[in-house]
Design a protein around this motif. Structure first.
Motif, PDB file in Angstrom:
ATOM      1  N   HIS A 547       1.323   1.008 -11.262  1.00 48.95           N
ATOM      2  CA  HIS A 547       2.461   0.936  -9.910  1.00 48.95           C
ATOM      3  C   HIS A 547       0.938   1.305  -9.066  1.00 48.95           C
ATOM      4  CE1 HIS A 547       6.057  -0.133 -12.329  1.00 48.95           C
ATOM      5  NE2 HIS A 547       5.853  -0.151 -13.435  1.00 48.95           N
ATOM      6  N   TYR A 548       2.328   0.954  -7.778  1.00 52.14           N
ATOM      7  CA  TYR A 548       1.597   1.232  -6.479  1.00 52.14           C
ATOM      8  C   TYR A 548       2.617   1.615  -5.475  1.00 52.14           C
ATOM      9  CZ  TYR A 548      -2.521  -1.314  -8.752  1.00 52.14           C
ATOM     10  OH  TYR A 548      -3.533  -0.966 -10.008  1.00 52.14           O
ATOM     11  N   GLN A 549       2.331   2.682  -4.904  1.00 52.76           N
ATOM     12  CA  GLN A 549       3.041   2.994  -3.342  1.00 52.76           C
ATOM     13  C   GLN A 549       2.767   2.707  -2.528  1.00 52.76           C
ATOM     14  OE1 GLN A 549       4.610   6.931  -3.915  1.00 52.76           O
ATOM     15  NE2 GLN A 549       6.704   6.025  -2.650  1.00 52.76           N
ATOM     16  N   PRO A 550       3.166   1.814  -1.388  1.00 50.93           N
ATOM     17  CA  PRO A 550       2.491   1.742   0.432  1.00 50.93           C
ATOM     18  C   PRO A 550       2.516   3.346  -0.047  1.00 50.93           C
ATOM     19  CG  PRO A 550       4.516   0.573   0.076  1.00 50.93           C
ATOM     20  CD  PRO A 550       4.295   0.949  -1.329  1.00 50.93           C
ATOM     21  N   VAL A 551       0.823   3.159   1.402  1.00 48.42           N
ATOM     22  CA  VAL A 551       1.010   4.049   2.454  1.00 48.42           C
ATOM     23  C   VAL A 551       0.777   2.841   3.856  1.00 48.42           C
ATOM     24  CG1 VAL A 551      -0.602   6.172   3.167  1.00 48.42           C
ATOM     25  CG2 VAL A 551      -0.528   5.330   0.805  1.00 48.42           C
ATOM     26  N   VAL A 552       1.065   3.688   4.965  1.00 49.46           N
ATOM     27  CA  VAL A 552       1.828   2.718   5.656  1.00 49.46           C
ATOM     28  C   VAL A 552       0.974   3.497   7.458  1.00 49.46           C
ATOM     29  CG1 VAL A 552       3.468   1.761   5.496  1.00 49.46           C
ATOM     30  CG2 VAL A 552       4.096   3.031   6.533  1.00 49.46           C
ATOM     31  N   ASP A 553       0.941   3.089   8.196  1.00 53.24           N
ATOM     32  CA  ASP A 553       0.116   3.586   9.244  1.00 53.24           C
ATOM     33  C   ASP A 553       1.407   3.717  10.429  1.00 53.24           C
ATOM     34  OD1 ASP A 553       0.218   2.811  12.634  1.00 53.24           O
ATOM     35  OD2 ASP A 553      -2.279   3.465  11.947  1.00 53.24           O
ATOM     36  N   ALA A 554       1.813   5.039  10.547  1.00 52.01           N
ATOM     37  CA  ALA A 554       2.671   5.995  11.359  1.00 52.01           C
ATOM     38  C   ALA A 554       3.237   5.350  12.682  1.00 52.01           C
ATOM     39  CB  ALA A 554       2.350   7.132  11.671  1.00 52.01           C
ATOM     40  N   ASN A 555       2.311   4.434  12.570  1.00 55.04           N
ATOM     41  CA  ASN A 555       2.917   3.595  14.176  1.00 55.04           C
ATOM     42  C   ASN A 555       3.016   2.220  14.109  1.00 55.04           C
ATOM     43  OD1 ASN A 555       2.720   6.205  16.218  1.00 55.04           O
ATOM     44  ND2 ASN A 555       0.189   5.571  16.427  1.00 55.04           N
ATOM     45  N   SER A 556       1.909   1.414  13.921  1.00 51.96           N
ATOM     46  CA  SER A 556       2.113  -0.225  13.127  1.00 51.96           C
ATOM     47  C   SER A 556       3.100  -0.083  12.309  1.00 51.96           C
ATOM     48  CB  SER A 556       0.467  -0.382  12.739  1.00 51.96           C
ATOM     49  OG  SER A 556       0.250  -0.128  12.281  1.00 51.96           O
ATOM     50  N   GLU A 557       2.969   0.665  10.612  1.00 50.23           N
ATOM     51  CA  GLU A 557       3.766   0.911  10.393  1.00 50.23           C
ATOM     52  C   GLU A 557       2.889  -0.183   8.794  1.00 50.23           C
ATOM     53  OE1 GLU A 557       7.975   0.038  10.081  1.00 50.23           O
ATOM     54  OE2 GLU A 557       8.511   1.882  10.652  1.00 50.23           O
ATOM     55  N   ALA A 558       1.681  -0.908   9.137  1.00 47.51           N
ATOM     56  CA  ALA A 558       1.257  -1.928   8.225  1.00 47.51           C
ATOM     57  C   ALA A 558       0.406  -1.232   7.347  1.00 47.51           C
ATOM     58  CB  ALA A 558       0.273  -2.435   9.570  1.00 47.51           C
ATOM     59  N   VAL A 559      -0.007  -1.837   6.394  1.00 52.23           N
ATOM     60  CA  VAL A 559       0.433  -1.094   5.027  1.00 52.23           C
ATOM     61  C   VAL A 559      -1.772  -0.671   5.241  1.00 52.23           C
ATOM     62  CG1 VAL A 559      -0.459  -1.435   2.788  1.00 52.23           C
ATOM     63  CG2 VAL A 559       1.698  -2.593   3.247  1.00 52.23           C
ATOM     64  N   VAL A 560      -1.987   0.709   5.330  1.00 56.54           N
ATOM     65  CA  VAL A 560      -3.041   0.918   5.174  1.00 56.54           C
ATOM     66  C   VAL A 560      -3.816   0.979   3.644  1.00 56.54           C
ATOM     67  CG1 VAL A 560      -3.254   1.715   7.326  1.00 56.54           C
ATOM     68  CG2 VAL A 560      -2.524   2.970   5.405  1.00 56.54           C
ATOM     69  N   SER A 561      -3.160   1.543   2.850  1.00 60.00           N
ATOM     70  CA  SER A 561      -2.978   1.855   1.683  1.00 60.00           C
ATOM     71  C   SER A 561      -2.506   2.279  -0.039  1.00 60.00           C
ATOM     72  CB  SER A 561      -4.420   3.206   1.157  1.00 60.00           C
ATOM     73  OG  SER A 561      -3.282   4.333   1.782  1.00 60.00           O
ATOM     74  N   PHE A 562      -2.823   1.953  -0.778  1.00 58.44           N
ATOM     75  CA  PHE A 562      -2.081   1.982  -2.293  1.00 58.44           C
ATOM     76  C   PHE A 562      -2.498   3.114  -3.224  1.00 58.44           C
ATOM     77  CE2 PHE A 562      -0.176  -2.808  -1.317  1.00 58.44           C
ATOM     78  CZ  PHE A 562       1.049  -2.733  -1.033  1.00 58.44           C
ATOM     79  N   GLU A 563      -1.411   4.016  -3.514  1.00 54.75           N
ATOM     80  CA  GLU A 563      -1.821   5.297  -3.655  1.00 54.75           C
ATOM     81  C   GLU A 563      -1.018   4.278  -5.505  1.00 54.75           C
ATOM     82  OE1 GLU A 563      -0.533   9.336  -5.683  1.00 54.75           O
ATOM     83  OE2 GLU A 563       0.552   8.962  -3.539  1.00 54.75           O
ATOM     84  N   ALA A 564      -1.823   4.443  -6.359  1.00 58.87           N
ATOM     85  CA  ALA A 564      -1.866   4.168  -7.779  1.00 58.87           C
ATOM     86  C   ALA A 564      -1.234   4.962  -8.670  1.00 58.87           C
ATOM     87  CB  ALA A 564      -3.621   3.769  -8.387  1.00 58.87           C
ATOM     88  N   LEU A 565       0.279   5.007  -9.262  1.00 58.39           N
ATOM     89  CA  LEU A 565       0.216   5.829 -10.375  1.00 58.39           C
ATOM     90  C   LEU A 565       0.680   5.564 -11.613  1.00 58.39           C
ATOM     91  CD1 LEU A 565       3.361   6.975  -7.908  1.00 58.39           C
ATOM     92  CD2 LEU A 565       1.114   8.012  -7.995  1.00 58.39           C
ATOM     93  N   VAL A 566       0.117   6.037 -12.670  1.00 57.49           N
ATOM     94  CA  VAL A 566       0.443   5.820 -14.074  1.00 57.49           C
ATOM     95  C   VAL A 566       2.084   5.441 -14.624  1.00 57.49           C
ATOM     96  CG1 VAL A 566      -0.356   7.670 -15.084  1.00 57.49           C
ATOM     97  CG2 VAL A 566      -0.997   5.641 -15.915  1.00 57.49           C
ATOM     98  N   ARG A 567       2.263   4.332 -14.932  1.00 53.11           N
ATOM     99  CA  ARG A 567       3.626   4.542 -15.207  1.00 53.11           C
ATOM    100  C   ARG A 567       3.519   4.719 -17.301  1.00 53.11           C
ATOM    101  NH1 ARG A 567       4.125   6.684 -12.350  1.00 53.11           N
ATOM    102  NH2 ARG A 567       5.926   6.056 -10.336  1.00 53.11           N
ATOM    103  N   TRP A 568       4.394   4.495 -18.217  1.00 53.35           N
ATOM    104  CA  TRP A 568       3.765   4.263 -20.084  1.00 53.35           C
ATOM    105  C   TRP A 568       5.444   4.093 -20.724  1.00 53.35           C
ATOM    106  CZ3 TRP A 568       4.407   8.689 -23.931  1.00 53.35           C
ATOM    107  CH2 TRP A 568       3.765   8.429 -25.253  1.00 53.35           C
ATOM    108  N   ASN A 569       5.551   2.683 -20.739  1.00 61.13           N
ATOM    109  CA  ASN A 569       6.347   2.234 -21.765  1.00 61.13           C
ATOM    110  C   ASN A 569       6.294   2.154 -23.104  1.00 61.13           C
ATOM    111  OD1 ASN A 569       8.613   0.739 -22.114  1.00 61.13           O
ATOM    112  ND2 ASN A 569       7.992  -1.363 -21.219  1.00 61.13           N
TER     113      ASN A 569
END
Length: 784
Positions: A547-569
């Motif tokens: 899964h990916y959680q967005p990281v945004v620019d503090a001023n423009s709030e545009a997505v600059v990156s995603f943090e990859a997070l592992v999930r196990w089902n």
């Protein structure tokens, strides 16, 4: 020596006539020691025989004085005196027969002398009868028989000479009796000759047989004496012997040397008193001395009994063996045995036993002795229905000391830990080292539950104080897990396992605390075991997703990156929280293959579906960075996916520097050289954050969510920390990312504080890859 001994069982009945008479010797037996000894006995009664011959002649002279002329008696007496004197001289010379070169020729010569003496007697009797003393022959024979009997009894040891005298002396009277027609007297004389000769022969036979046996026994005794002498002179052992009063008898030089005394000093002294030292006065003897005294009292044989002796004030260890001495009637006469000084061997054995039960580094009891102490405590608790306790102690952050400063400093620190633990114990309590940086305490009496918790907290406080080792000031903490017996287990293994579960819980809470065992910990441990088993097959079963959680620019709030997070089902356990399976993966090093999969999958997703200006953040565990080819793993992920290196940001926590810092730094520098960026996650929650910032060219500092939430609640400390981090990042040309922003108010606050980027639920929760792609599609539509 061996020849005589081999003939020990010679039967007198098997001796031949020549062997009995001294004309031959038994095969293998020293001839002179048998027959020479026999002939040497003749000298002892030579004077008595000379007197007997004189008395016998005088009696015969008196009986025949009236019948013959005195001149005949004088002539006979002179001849007899010469023969007796010659025989006396020869008998006296035989004193040295046993030790001189006495042979068969000497036997014959002695027999000839005896025959000559007998012939003089025989001729005298014939002369007396021829000259008119026929009527006195019977009386003369009576006197002569007395002489023969006395001579035979005193000369039984020289049978050939005795028989020669008997035959020669009896011929004259026998002829006279026959010539005079005295058949009865002749028969008596003949029978005297026969039985006298046979009696002499049989007595000699028994005497020769007895002499051979005597020699054999003598030589056996000499052999034993020689062997014992060689035993004492050539070895470290010695002989000892005591009488019925336990006093030493026949003290050997080696025994005197072992006691540090002269032989004359200890002869007749009490054996137990000599080796008891001061214990003889105080009555305090070691257990081994009591055992020896009991053996002597009970008159029991014993072997290899180790006795703790006090010799001239010095403690020595003797190994004694002994057996009772009995006489021919079975009466007890004392003890005899052998002994040796085994002090060196005993001390070596004690040292080996000490090494087997004590830790060589800290000199504390080791795992073996702790298990024994715990076992004894459990037995006591079960017997008296009381409680005991076992505290398992683990040092926090000790590995970082070992890795950064070396094992020598680490070992010295463990020694300091041992010194701090010892004073904390009460009498009867045992502290030891289980291994590594794990210690343990056994409380035989834990009836006061407060004692367990109080001691655990005291241990944590004592071990958390600073250490000064090799010019270093070191800080480590301690975690404690405890189990109560028999409540938490009736066996050593159960208590150890449950205390370890409690310790694991304490470590999981961050360390520096004490946890008692609870039954629920078993369920947690069993769940972890099952999760680990399933996790090993998670990749093969395609159960892991990103899964990916967005990281945004503090001023423009545009997505600059995603943090990859592992999930196990999991197919067996359903959805498993990362908080559960990530620690398991790190403990079992499964995080290495899982981390490689995450790196490959995240790079592939970003390169294939995301805009080129959007980065992907991948969390990397310390276990991955310690892999020799971590940089190669990154290179392969980039090359296989086609992702540009500047679009990959590797996120690490401060805990990576608590391991092999050199290896970690090298791996990250290689990644930076490739063009990747490195972010320091959870900043401010570690131990020496400012120092880490100087070690690597970090591109981003991520402010932990706890400070963000604190700032949202107007916490002065949190606000101050965020401002300081932002100022420091700006001065170091780094960006800052605030984590955990959950609403617009927090987002606005973070902007005012100067953070560069924002991450949190307010801008997006972790989402599947498909949802992340929708964000880009939406942005494109809005732009169009």
């Amino acid at each position: 020596m061996s020849q005589t001994t081999n003939n020990l069982n010679v039967d007198a009945e098997t001796l031949t006539a020549r062997q009995v008479l001294g004309l031959a010797s038994v095969e293998g037996v020293d001839w002179s020691r048998v027959h020479g000894h026999q002939y040497s006995l003749v000298s002892k009664r030579a004077g008595v025989r000379a007197v007997l011959h004189t008395v016998a002649f005088m009696l015969v002279a008196v009986l025949s004085f009236s019948s013959v002329t005195p001149l005949i008696l004088v002539a006979w007496g002179c001849a007899l005196a010469l023969s007796v004197a010659h025989a006396f001289t020869l008998d006296i010379r035989l004193r040295q027969a046993e030790i001189s070169r006495f042979g068969a020729d000497d036997v014959r010569a002695h027999a000839m002398t005896s025959a000559t003496k007998g012939a003089v007697w025989s001729l005298g009797v014939v002369a007396l009868a021829a000259l008119g003393a026929k009527e006195h022959i019977a009386s003369i024979w009576i006197v002569f028989c007395l002489l023969v009997v006395c001579t035979t009894s005193s000369r039984y040891s020289v049978p050939l000479s005795t028989i020669a005298f008997l035959l020669a002396a009896s011929v004259g009277p026998l002829l006279v009796s026959l010539l005079n027609g005295s058949t009865m007297l002749a028969s008596l004389i003949a029978l005297t000759i026969v039985f006298g000769s046979l009696g002499t022969f049989e007595m000699a036979r028994m005497r020769v047989g007895a002499r051979i046996s005597e020699l054999a026994m003598q030589e056996k005794s000499e052999v034993v004496s020689m062997l014992l002498r060689e035993f004492e002179e050539g070895g470290a052992d010695w002989l000892w012997q005591i009488d019925t009063n336990r006093k030493l008898r026949g003290v050997s030089p080696r025994l005197a040397y072992a006691m540090g005394r002269e032989t004359s000093e200890i002869e007749g002294a009490s054996f137990l008193q000599l080796i008891s030292g001061d214990g003889w006065k105080t009555g305090k003897f070691p257990a081994s001395m009591h055992e020896l005294a009991e053996k002597l009292k009970q008159r029991e044989s014993f072997s290899n009994l180790t006795v703790r002796a006090s010799i001239n004030g010095e403690v020595r260890y003797w190994e004694l063996s002994g057996t009772p001495i009995l006489d021919e009637n079975g009466a007890w006469k004392g003890f005899r045995g052998v002994g040796s000084d085994v002090t060196v061997r005993h001390e070596s054995s004690e040292k080996i036993a000490h090494l087997a039960r004590y830790d060589t580094l800290t000199q504390l009891p080791n795992r073996l002795m702790l298990n024994e102490a715990l076992g004894n405590a459990l037995e006591y608790a079960a017997k008296w229905r009381s409680r005991c306790a076992f505290l398992m102690i683990d040092l926090d952050r000790f590995k970082s000391v070992n890795d950064s400063l070396g094992h020598l400093v680490g070992d010295k620190m463990l020694g300091e830990v041992a010194l701090r633990l010892k004073p904390l114990l009460d009498e009867g309590e045992v502290c030891g080292r289980l291994g590594g940086d794990e210690f343990a305490i056994v409380l035989p009496d834990a009836s006061d539950r407060r004692r367990v918790d109080t001691l655990a907290k005291t241990v944590i406080a004592a071990l958390s104080a600073p250490y000064h080792v090799e010019n270093h000031v070191l800080y480590v903490g301690a975690s404690v897990g405890s189990a109560i017996g028999p409540r938490d287990g009736s066996k050593v293994e159960e208590i150890l396992r449950n205390a370890d579960l409690a310790l694991y819980r304490a470590k999981g809470e961050g360390g520096g605390v004490h946890f008692e065992y609870e039954p629920s910990l078993h369920a947690i441990a069993e769940e972890s075991r099952q999760l680990e088993f399933s996790l090993r097959n998670a990749l093969e079963n395609d159960e892991l997703t990103l899964h990916y959680q967005p990281v945004v620019d503090a001023n423009s709030e545009a997505v600059v990156s995603f943090e990859a997070l592992v999930r196990w089902n999991s197919k067996e356990h359903g959805f498993v929280s990362p908080g559960k399976f990530i620690p398991i993966a790190e403990d079992t090093r499964l995080i290495v293959p899982i981390g490689t999969w995450i790196m490959n999958e995240a790079c592939r997703e970003a390169a294939t579906h995301w805009p080129e200006h959007v980065k992907v953040n991948v969390n990397v565990s310390p276990e991955q960075l310690l892999e020799p080819d971590f940089a190669g793993t990154v290179v392969r992920a980039l090359s296989h996916s086609g992702l540009a290196a500047h679009r990959l940001e590797i996120e690490v926590t401060e805990s990576i520097f608590l391991r092999d810092a050199g290896i970690v730094r090298k791996a990250l520098e290689q990644c930076i050289a490739l063009g990747c960026s490195v972010a320091l996650d959870d900043f401010g929650t570690g131990y020496s954050s400012l120092g880490y910032l100087r070690k690597l060219d970090f591109t981003t500092i991520k402010v932990d969510r706890t400070f963000v939430q604190g700032a949202g609640q107007n916490s002065p400390e949190s606000l101050a920390i965020i401002r300081a981090v932002v100022a420091m990042a700006d001065s170091l040309d780094m960006t800052t990312t605030a984590e955990g922003v959950e609403n617009e108010e927090e987002a606005e606050l973070i902007r005012r504080l100067g953070c560069t980027k924002i991450q949190g639920y307010h801008f997006g929760r972790p989402m599947p890859a498909s949802d992340a792609r929708k964000i880009f599609a939406r942005d494109q539509r809005q732009t169009a």
